[in-house]
Design a protein around this motif. Structure first.
Motif, PDB file in Angstrom:
ATOM      1  N   LEU A   1      51.737 -24.228 -48.299  1.00  0.00           N
ATOM      2  CA  LEU A   1      51.372 -22.916 -47.792  1.00  0.00           C
ATOM      3  C   LEU A   1      49.862 -22.714 -47.941  1.00  0.00           C
ATOM      4  N   THR A   2      49.199 -22.372 -46.830  1.00  0.00           N
ATOM      5  CA  THR A   2      47.753 -22.169 -46.818  1.00  0.00           C
ATOM      6  C   THR A   2      47.426 -20.705 -46.573  1.00  0.00           C
ATOM      7  N   LEU A   3      46.486 -20.187 -47.344  1.00  0.00           N
ATOM      8  CA  LEU A   3      45.909 -18.878 -47.071  1.00  0.00           C
ATOM      9  C   LEU A   3      44.714 -19.067 -46.153  1.00  0.00           C
ATOM     10  N   ALA A   4      44.707 -18.339 -45.026  1.00  0.00           N
ATOM     11  CA  ALA A   4      43.599 -18.422 -44.077  1.00  0.00           C
ATOM     12  C   ALA A   4      42.911 -17.065 -43.996  1.00  0.00           C
ATOM     13  N   MET A   5      41.573 -17.078 -44.123  1.00  0.00           N
ATOM     14  CA  MET A   5      40.812 -15.834 -44.116  1.00  0.00           C
ATOM     15  C   MET A   5      39.545 -16.002 -43.300  1.00  0.00           C
ATOM     16  N   ILE A   6      39.099 -14.906 -42.663  1.00  0.00           N
ATOM     17  CA  ILE A   6      37.748 -14.841 -42.120  1.00  0.00           C
ATOM     18  C   ILE A   6      37.025 -13.723 -42.865  1.00  0.00           C
ATOM     19  N   VAL A   7      35.769 -13.952 -43.218  1.00  0.00           N
ATOM     20  CA  VAL A   7      35.053 -13.006 -44.082  1.00  0.00           C
ATOM     21  C   VAL A   7      33.593 -12.904 -43.664  1.00  0.00           C
ATOM     22  N   LYS A   8      32.987 -11.791 -44.072  1.00  0.00           N
ATOM     23  CA  LYS A   8      31.538 -11.618 -43.949  1.00  0.00           C
ATOM     24  C   LYS A   8      31.099 -10.546 -44.940  1.00  0.00           C
ATOM     25  N   ASN A   9      30.198 -10.935 -45.831  1.00  0.00           N
ATOM     26  CA  ASN A   9      29.633 -10.006 -46.823  1.00  0.00           C
ATOM     27  C   ASN A   9      30.730  -9.230 -47.564  1.00  0.00           C
ATOM     28  N   GLU A  10      31.645  -9.965 -48.159  1.00  0.00           N
ATOM     29  CA  GLU A  10      32.777  -9.364 -48.864  1.00  0.00           C
ATOM     30  C   GLU A  10      32.745  -9.673 -50.358  1.00  0.00           C
ATOM     31  N   SER A  11      31.553  -9.777 -50.939  1.00  0.00           N
ATOM     32  CA  SER A  11      31.447 -10.157 -52.345  1.00  0.00           C
ATOM     33  C   SER A  11      32.089  -9.126 -53.273  1.00  0.00           C
ATOM     34  N   GLU A  12      32.166  -7.878 -52.852  1.00  0.00           N
ATOM     35  CA  GLU A  12      32.746  -6.842 -53.710  1.00  0.00           C
ATOM     36  C   GLU A  12      34.262  -6.933 -53.789  1.00  0.00           C
ATOM     37  N   LYS A  13      34.911  -7.422 -52.743  1.00  0.00           N
ATOM     38  CA  LYS A  13      36.375  -7.367 -52.687  1.00  0.00           C
ATOM     39  C   LYS A  13      37.060  -8.728 -52.620  1.00  0.00           C
ATOM     40  N   LEU A  14      36.344  -9.766 -52.254  1.00  0.00           N
ATOM     41  CA  LEU A  14      36.984 -11.063 -52.038  1.00  0.00           C
ATOM     42  C   LEU A  14      37.649 -11.599 -53.300  1.00  0.00           C
ATOM     43  N   GLY A  15      36.970 -11.518 -54.438  1.00  0.00           N
ATOM     44  CA  GLY A  15      37.543 -12.030 -55.678  1.00  0.00           C
ATOM     45  C   GLY A  15      38.851 -11.339 -56.030  1.00  0.00           C
ATOM     46  N   ARG A  16      38.923 -10.043 -55.800  1.00  0.00           N
ATOM     47  CA  ARG A  16      40.151  -9.282 -56.046  1.00  0.00           C
ATOM     48  C   ARG A  16      41.300  -9.799 -55.201  1.00  0.00           C
ATOM     49  N   CYS A  17      41.012 -10.102 -53.940  1.00  0.00           N
ATOM     50  CA  CYS A  17      42.040 -10.626 -53.039  1.00  0.00           C
ATOM     51  C   CYS A  17      42.509 -12.009 -53.484  1.00  0.00           C
ATOM     52  N   LEU A  18      41.554 -12.897 -53.733  1.00  0.00           N
ATOM     53  CA  LEU A  18      41.908 -14.275 -54.083  1.00  0.00           C
ATOM     54  C   LEU A  18      42.635 -14.349 -55.425  1.00  0.00           C
ATOM     55  N   GLU A  19      42.268 -13.494 -56.353  1.00  0.00           N
ATOM     56  CA  GLU A  19      42.959 -13.456 -57.637  1.00  0.00           C
ATOM     57  C   GLU A  19      44.415 -13.063 -57.451  1.00  0.00           C
ATOM     58  N   SER A  20      44.683 -12.169 -56.497  1.00  0.00           N
ATOM     59  CA  SER A  20      46.056 -11.681 -56.294  1.00  0.00           C
ATOM     60  C   SER A  20      46.954 -12.709 -55.620  1.00  0.00           C
ATOM     61  N   VAL A  21      46.352 -13.713 -54.962  1.00  0.00           N
ATOM     62  CA  VAL A  21      47.149 -14.645 -54.174  1.00  0.00           C
ATOM     63  C   VAL A  21      47.099 -16.077 -54.697  1.00  0.00           C
ATOM     64  N   ARG A  22      46.254 -16.353 -55.671  1.00  0.00           N
ATOM     65  CA  ARG A  22      45.983 -17.730 -56.071  1.00  0.00           C
ATOM     66  C   ARG A  22      47.217 -18.458 -56.577  1.00  0.00           C
TER      67      ARG A  22
ATOM     68  N   LEU B   1      45.322 -13.195 -44.653  1.00  0.00           N
ATOM     69  CA  LEU B   1      44.906 -11.962 -45.314  1.00  0.00           C
ATOM     70  C   LEU B   1      43.439 -11.701 -45.000  1.00  0.00           C
ATOM     71  N   ASP B   2      43.029 -10.454 -45.226  1.00  0.00           N
ATOM     72  CA  ASP B   2      41.620 -10.090 -45.138  1.00  0.00           C
ATOM     73  C   ASP B   2      41.070  -9.875 -46.539  1.00  0.00           C
ATOM     74  N   ALA B   3      39.764  -9.900 -46.668  1.00  0.00           N
ATOM     75  CA  ALA B   3      39.144  -9.776 -47.989  1.00  0.00           C
ATOM     76  C   ALA B   3      39.456  -8.437 -48.644  1.00  0.00           C
ATOM     77  N   ASP B   4      39.664  -7.398 -47.827  1.00  0.00           N
ATOM     78  CA  ASP B   4      39.975  -6.089 -48.392  1.00  0.00           C
ATOM     79  C   ASP B   4      41.473  -5.850 -48.536  1.00  0.00           C
ATOM     80  N   ASP B   5      42.253  -6.927 -48.465  1.00  0.00           N
ATOM     81  CA  ASP B   5      43.671  -6.912 -48.828  1.00  0.00           C
ATOM     82  C   ASP B   5      43.822  -7.379 -50.261  1.00  0.00           C
ATOM     83  N   ARG B   6      44.867  -6.947 -50.912  1.00  0.00           N
ATOM     84  CA  ARG B   6      45.270  -7.564 -52.179  1.00  0.00           C
ATOM     85  C   ARG B   6      46.782  -7.487 -52.293  1.00  0.00           C
ATOM     86  N   ILE B   7      47.365  -8.556 -52.755  1.00  0.00           N
ATOM     87  CA  ILE B   7      48.821  -8.610 -52.892  1.00  0.00           C
ATOM     88  C   ILE B   7      49.250  -7.783 -54.090  1.00  0.00           C
TER      89      ILE B   7
END
Length: 353
Positions: free
Chosen positions: A2-23, A79-85
């Motif tokens: 299973l692969t997580l696919a994302m497109i992002v731009k200037n999401e340093s504030e929220k990306l880590g929160r998203c990736l932590e929730s799905v890792r 998912l998008d960077a401003d998503d979190r599971i």
């Protein structure tokens, strides 16, 4: 795999929160960056993502399809960077993949601003699917497939539109695409919706009316279109056409609390616009909100949280208060307050003072 696919731009504030929730749920993370100048790519790499660059061409599908091409997994979660599971189980995801020849719709809670008040809507959105599919549409892109779509128990919170100016960006992109496809009902719906959100009701009504004239009952977004039309008609004071729309679509939306919720608002504004002319509709205000409560909140439709519970209860309490029935008003304010709805608690305390 299973692969997580994302497109992002200037999401340093929220990306880590998203990736932590799905890792712990995915086997691979693919992040496509469309031009960040902050630490977005650095954060993605820290979570083990394979990071790729893609030149932004004003086309979300182009960027997403490039991301899909980089995925090595048999199945893909988008998912998008401003998503979190909020809640998900890899076992339940694997069971879905194994036992369903279908695409997976995850449940997304979206936060938005409503006259200075934080509200949330919920929708089932196709975000889990086998490798080999692709997106279409420059904005509000859709995955292309004839496979059925079923709900999968993945719950996500999205806050990217709360107090943001993305609506203006969306309008520009939708108008460009509509120039290319002027009869596309879904584009008309999305454009009308964006204009309604920024309270440009004149443009909203124009696009939504065009969409409604060409839509059929089998179009999955028709219930949401009708809701958008009614809120827009409220915004422009188009009461006569609104009454016709409510009567025409009541059967189709008989199990949709948002329909009865906006109907209650509509009847209230209608009556107070001309009491002598429309007084016969006054009892329908109470009836509409009681119908909301009889249905309750639902996961069948894209729906605003509370229209079948605390928001309907609050509006019913307001109705009783305006009619002088303070006992019922206190009762329903208290019921609404039990959902931690602050406006209801405040009003209950005032009336119980």
């Amino acid at each position: 795999m299973l692969t997580l696919a994302m497109i992002v731009k200037n999401e340093s504030e929220k990306l880590g929160r998203c990736l932590e929730s799905v890792r712990s749920i995915v086997d691979e993370i693919v992040v496509v960056d469309t031009g960040s100048v902050d630490d977005t790519k650095k954060i993605a790499s820290a979570y083990g993502a394979r990071v790729f660059d893609f030149q932004w061409v004003n086309d979300f599908s182009a960027a997403r399809n490039f991301a899909l091409e980089q995925c090595e997994g048999d199945w893909i979660l988008v998912l998008d960077a401003d998503d979190r599971i909020i809640k998900a189980s890899r076992k339940e995801i694997d069971d879905f993949i194994t036992n369903n020849n279908s695409l997976g719709r995850i449940r997304i809670t979206n936060s938005f601003d409503y006259d200075g008040e934080l509200r949330e809507s919920e929708a089932n959105v196709t975000r889990l699917f086998p490798k080999g599919l692709f997106y279409t549409g420059k904005i509000h892109e859709q995955i292309v497939s004839d496979l059925p779509r079923k709900n999968v128990p993945i719950y996500v919170y999205h806050d990217g539109y709360y107090k943001s100016d993305k609506y203006k960006r969306n309008i520009k992109m939708l108008e460009l695409e509509l120039d290319e496809y002027p009869d596309d009902n879904y584009l008309l719906y999305q454009l009308g919706k964006e204009y309604r959100i920024i309270k440009d009701f004149i443009n909203a009504e124009a696009y939504l009316s065009r969409c409604y004239s060409g839509i059929t009952d089998i179009d999955g977004y028709k219930p949401q279109l009708i809701i958008e039309c009614l809120y827009t008609m409220l915004g422009v004071g188009n009461f006569e056409e609104g009454l016709v729309l409510i009567e025409r679509e009541a059967r189709l939306l008989s199990d949709f609390p948002d329909f009865y919720f906006v109907s209650g608002l509509f009847y209230m504004e209608l009556v107070f616009s001309d009491i002598n002319k429309y007084m016969r509709y006054f009892p329908l205000i109470e009836k509409s909100y009681l119908k909301c409560l009889s249905i309750g909140d639902t996961d069948k439709y894209e729906s605003v949280k509370g229209t079948g519970t605390f928001l309907a209860t609050y509006n019913l309490a307001v109705f009783y208060e305006t009619t002088g029935d303070l006992n019922k008003a206190r009762k329903y304010y208290e019921l609404s307050a039990q959902y931690n709805y602050k406006l209801a608690r405040k009003r209950f305390e005032i009336l119980s003072g």
